[in-house]
Scaffold this motif. Structure first.
Motif, PDB file in Angstrom:
ATOM      1  N   ALA A 110       0.656  -1.042  -0.092  1.00 50.56           N
ATOM      2  CA  ALA A 110      -0.372   0.032  -0.149  1.00 50.56           C
ATOM      3  C   ALA A 110       1.188   0.900  -0.243  1.00 50.56           C
ATOM      4  O   ALA A 110       0.665   2.192  -1.142  1.00 50.56           O
ATOM      5  N   ALA A 111       1.775   1.254   0.511  1.00 53.84           N
ATOM      6  CA  ALA A 111       2.359   2.638   1.143  1.00 53.84           C
ATOM      7  C   ALA A 111       3.326   2.738  -0.191  1.00 53.84           C
ATOM      8  O   ALA A 111       3.794   3.885  -1.147  1.00 53.84           O
ATOM      9  N   LEU A 112       4.129   1.707  -1.079  1.00 51.65           N
ATOM     10  CA  LEU A 112       5.047   1.535  -2.328  1.00 51.65           C
ATOM     11  C   LEU A 112       3.898   2.461  -3.417  1.00 51.65           C
ATOM     12  O   LEU A 112       3.964   2.796  -4.550  1.00 51.65           O
ATOM     13  N   ALA A 113       2.201   1.799  -3.424  1.00 51.49           N
ATOM     14  CA  ALA A 113       0.800   2.266  -4.642  1.00 51.49           C
ATOM     15  C   ALA A 113       1.447   3.632  -4.727  1.00 51.49           C
ATOM     16  O   ALA A 113       1.005   4.588  -5.146  1.00 51.49           O
ATOM     17  N   ARG A 114       0.772   4.308  -2.921  1.00 49.25           N
ATOM     18  CA  ARG A 114       0.683   5.095  -2.382  1.00 49.25           C
ATOM     19  C   ARG A 114       2.256   5.757  -3.163  1.00 49.25           C
ATOM     20  O   ARG A 114       1.666   7.767  -3.433  1.00 49.25           O
ATOM     21  N   GLN A 115       3.366   5.912  -3.465  1.00 50.72           N
ATOM     22  CA  GLN A 115       4.359   6.437  -3.362  1.00 50.72           C
ATOM     23  C   GLN A 115       4.476   6.225  -5.068  1.00 50.72           C
ATOM     24  O   GLN A 115       4.715   7.797  -5.565  1.00 50.72           O
ATOM     25  N   GLU A 116       3.778   5.394  -5.651  1.00 51.67           N
ATOM     26  CA  GLU A 116       3.269   5.807  -7.059  1.00 51.67           C
ATOM     27  C   GLU A 116       2.759   6.927  -7.914  1.00 51.67           C
ATOM     28  O   GLU A 116       3.293   7.736  -8.681  1.00 51.67           O
ATOM     29  N   PHE A 117       1.902   6.954  -6.397  1.00 53.67           N
ATOM     30  CA  PHE A 117       0.664   7.943  -6.718  1.00 53.67           C
ATOM     31  C   PHE A 117       0.496   9.273  -6.779  1.00 53.67           C
ATOM     32  O   PHE A 117       0.808   9.816  -7.966  1.00 53.67           O
ATOM     33  N   LEU A 118       1.661   9.617  -5.676  1.00 54.18           N
ATOM     34  CA  LEU A 118       2.260  10.961  -5.600  1.00 54.18           C
ATOM     35  C   LEU A 118       3.306  11.065  -6.602  1.00 54.18           C
ATOM     36  O   LEU A 118       3.261  12.370  -6.751  1.00 54.18           O
ATOM     37  N   VAL A 119       4.382   9.959  -6.660  1.00 60.06           N
ATOM     38  CA  VAL A 119       4.855  11.226  -7.699  1.00 60.06           C
ATOM     39  C   VAL A 119       4.245  11.362  -9.268  1.00 60.06           C
ATOM     40  O   VAL A 119       5.085  12.814  -9.850  1.00 60.06           O
ATOM     41  N   ALA A 120       2.941  10.467  -9.819  1.00 58.46           N
ATOM     42  CA  ALA A 120       2.832  10.246 -10.482  1.00 58.46           C
ATOM     43  C   ALA A 120       2.226  11.741 -10.816  1.00 58.46           C
ATOM     44  O   ALA A 120       1.586  12.751 -11.745  1.00 58.46           O
ATOM     45  N   ILE A 121       0.937  11.883 -10.100  1.00 54.93           N
ATOM     46  CA  ILE A 121       0.275  12.889  -9.596  1.00 54.93           C
ATOM     47  C   ILE A 121       0.886  14.787  -9.256  1.00 54.93           C
ATOM     48  O   ILE A 121      -0.066  15.628  -9.672  1.00 54.93           O
ATOM     49  N   GLY A 122       2.161  14.330  -8.832  1.00 56.13           N
ATOM     50  CA  GLY A 122       2.561  15.378  -8.100  1.00 56.13           C
ATOM     51  C   GLY A 122       3.248  16.713  -9.151  1.00 56.13           C
ATOM     52  O   GLY A 122       3.985  17.676  -9.345  1.00 56.13           O
ATOM     53  N   ASN A 123       2.616  15.729 -10.781  1.00 53.09           N
ATOM     54  CA  ASN A 123       3.540  16.847 -12.239  1.00 53.09           C
ATOM     55  C   ASN A 123       2.613  16.951 -12.997  1.00 53.09           C
ATOM     56  O   ASN A 123       2.060  16.826 -13.489  1.00 53.09           O
TER      57      ASN A 123
END
Length: 207
Positions: A110-123
């Motif tokens: 879950a933490a890794l998926a959240r990390q992926e989400f935040l990197v993508a949505i932060g651009n």
């Protein structure tokens, strides 16, 4: 939308999916640390972010939210760059010797998926890519939402293939960097690339 349009869209889209970037770098890093399956599953966070961006683009909200609002654009850009720098710091300062001795994964799926989400949505440039790229393949004489749905689904499918490809690359790199010293070198290379991506993001300008 006809077959000829799709035949143009697929290779152009896949080139975007396979382009090196922060999220694809995360797929490599996650596969190196946690394995191929976990890296692929964590990519669901990225797909969720991209699905949201495609939905905004299809509704015409992306241009309103980002191109019309300079404050919002730069706010998202700064937060995204700050998060990339935070990840870079974590990788640079990680104690690979301690991780090897513990032999446990410090982050869950879950933490890794959240990390992926935040990197993508932060651009914010990612949303602008969807507003500039996908509409080129939309026939304005036909219903637009259905075409965006098809193009968006194809984009996400190809993105999943790209996630798997980079994760597979990371799986083989894990064999090369199994020792703590090698892992430290790899972590710091990833940290440098993430810092470079953050710098590029900070220098990005609105279209």
């Amino acid at each position: 939308m006809n077959l000829a349009t799709l035949l143009l869209f697929l290779p152009a889209c896949f080139a975007l999916n396979m382009a090196p970037g922060p999220n694809n770098l995360l797929s490599v890093r996650n596969a190196t640390a946690y394995g191929f399956r976990t890296s692929c599953l964590a990519g669901a966070g990225r797909l969720a972010a991209f699905a949201l961006m495609i939905a905004l683009a299809s509704a015409g909200l992306a241009v309103v939210l980002l191109q019309a609002s300079e404050l919002l654009f730069y706010g998202i850009k700064i937060l995204g760059a700050a998060y990339l720098l935070y990840l870079a710091y974590q990788l640079w300062s990680a104690d690979t010797q301690a991780e090897a001795e513990k032999n446990t994964a410090p982050l869950g799926l879950a933490a890794l998926a959240r990390q992926e989400f935040l990197v993508a949505i932060g651009n914010p440039k990612a949303i602008l890519i969807f507003t500039a790229f996908l509409p080129q393949f939309v026939d304005p004489t036909a219903p637009v939402p259905g075409q965006f749905l098809v193009l968006g689904a194809l984009f996400l499918l190809l993105e999943w293939i790209a996630i798997s490809a980079y994760a597979y690359m990371g799986l083989h790199m894990r064999r090369w960097f199994a020792e703590p010293r090698g892992q430290k070198i790899f972590n710091r290379c990833c940290a440098a690339l993430l810092s470079a991506a953050a710098s590029v993001l900070l220098l990005a300008r609105r279209a």
